[in-house]
Design a protein around this motif. Sequence first.
Motif, PDB file in Angstrom:
ATOM      1  N   GLY A 194      38.818  50.051   9.986  1.00  0.00           N
ATOM      2  CA  GLY A 194      39.749  49.879   8.746  1.00  0.00           C
ATOM      3  C   GLY A 194      39.693  48.161   8.225  1.00  0.00           C
ATOM      4  O   GLY A 194      39.339  47.467   8.879  1.00  0.00           O
ATOM      5  N   MET A 195      39.829  48.111   6.949  1.00  0.00           N
ATOM      6  CA  MET A 195      39.896  46.877   6.241  1.00  0.00           C
ATOM      7  C   MET A 195      41.037  46.654   5.406  1.00  0.00           C
ATOM      8  O   MET A 195      41.463  47.459   4.523  1.00  0.00           O
ATOM      9  N   LEU A 243      40.456  54.821   0.215  1.00  0.00           N
ATOM     10  CA  LEU A 243      40.786  53.367  -0.132  1.00  0.00           C
ATOM     11  C   LEU A 243      41.851  53.709  -0.919  1.00  0.00           C
ATOM     12  O   LEU A 243      42.136  54.484  -1.941  1.00  0.00           O
ATOM     13  N   GLY A 244      42.770  52.523  -0.925  1.00  0.00           N
ATOM     14  CA  GLY A 244      43.932  52.225  -1.888  1.00  0.00           C
ATOM     15  C   GLY A 244      43.989  50.783  -2.119  1.00  0.00           C
ATOM     16  O   GLY A 244      43.515  49.949  -1.417  1.00  0.00           O
ATOM     17  N   ALA A 281      44.247  55.153  -5.696  1.00  0.00           N
ATOM     18  CA  ALA A 281      43.782  55.868  -4.431  1.00  0.00           C
ATOM     19  C   ALA A 281      42.445  56.542  -4.942  1.00  0.00           C
ATOM     20  O   ALA A 281      42.059  57.084  -5.866  1.00  0.00           O
ATOM     21  N   ALA A 282      41.425  56.409  -3.890  1.00  0.00           N
ATOM     22  CA  ALA A 282      40.151  57.024  -3.950  1.00  0.00           C
ATOM     23  C   ALA A 282      39.358  57.551  -2.578  1.00  0.00           C
ATOM     24  O   ALA A 282      40.177  57.159  -1.598  1.00  0.00           O
ATOM     25  N   VAL A 283      38.459  58.484  -2.829  1.00  0.00           N
ATOM     26  CA  VAL A 283      37.878  59.125  -1.749  1.00  0.00           C
ATOM     27  C   VAL A 283      36.420  58.717  -2.056  1.00  0.00           C
ATOM     28  O   VAL A 283      36.083  58.973  -3.429  1.00  0.00           O
ATOM     29  N   TYR A 334      43.776  45.337  -1.198  1.00  0.00           N
ATOM     30  CA  TYR A 334      42.541  46.709  -1.010  1.00  0.00           C
ATOM     31  C   TYR A 334      42.572  47.041   0.409  1.00  0.00           C
ATOM     32  O   TYR A 334      42.370  46.050   1.090  1.00  0.00           O
ATOM     33  N   ALA A 335      42.605  48.330   0.626  1.00  0.00           N
ATOM     34  CA  ALA A 335      42.487  48.732   2.275  1.00  0.00           C
ATOM     35  C   ALA A 335      41.575  49.795   2.094  1.00  0.00           C
ATOM     36  O   ALA A 335      41.801  50.757   1.141  1.00  0.00           O
ATOM     37  N   VAL A 336      40.859  49.873   3.350  1.00  0.00           N
ATOM     38  CA  VAL A 336      39.816  51.027   3.311  1.00  0.00           C
ATOM     39  C   VAL A 336      39.875  51.636   4.978  1.00  0.00           C
ATOM     40  O   VAL A 336      39.978  50.749   5.618  1.00  0.00           O
TER      41      VAL A 336
END
Length: 285
Positions: A182-183, A149-150, A125-127, A164-166
Amino acid sequence: VDSRGRVSSEFELLGASAGAEFDILSGQLAGDEWLHGEGDERRRSAISLQGVLPRKLAISGVSGVGSWQVGLVTSDWGLGMVANDGTRDNWFGYSEFGDRVIRLRLTSTPFGSGREAELPLYVTAAVDQVLSDDMADLLGDGSSATQVLGSALWKNSDKAVGIYAVMRHQVELSEQRATDAGMIDFFFDLPIVNLGSLDLRLSGEGAVIGGQTDRATTYSSRDMVQVLSGGGVGRLELVAPDDRLTLRAQAGWASGDSNPDDGTTSDFSFDRDFEVGAVLFDQFM
């Protein structure tokens, strides 16, 4: 004629690991300029040498829940179709940028025996605050993008499968136009069969993007445009022992917009460092 100097270092800092990487005196020295008008989505510069461009200034470590990292880093995923750090050995083009973000990241290996497992699962998980990528350049044109994102990645030395999701919010600061999108991206890289002394590998990546934007409106939708696009790429590799010979075939697809005046935009573009422009030249893209 192009020039690039890249220097990097890793060292210990207050009990954590630190890394720094810079591009120095990189740019085009001679030849026709790549810039194709003001709307150049590749964001190439004219013939010039850049001074010092920081690519990484980050610290990282390990806690009870997993590994962490904070600072300036490059962003990369899968085959580099949508997130690309610009360091790949591209067979079909030339990488020269790299997506740069200020990131706070946490990665954990929650199942089995972690990294010692036969096929460990890495959950991240990230910002991000985006400094520069295909759609935003905070210091260049004042477009500010933040994203959450995760990802889940099953990976060992021989195979990898991941999702991968953003979620991204971007504002064009000069015009106060916004994009919310979103992607979801799926990636795999797998050995298929061993043909005697030859190895056959198959890899691929596909992404779908949805959201809304008023960054560029249309004749029939003056206030807000819906975003719905997708793309994918597949790659087949035949590798001889000790990498003496590699044969690679690659195919890709991207959605287009057959009606640019309606309320939905469907254009999909590959990352600028994925370099499909080796075949579809930049001025036509």
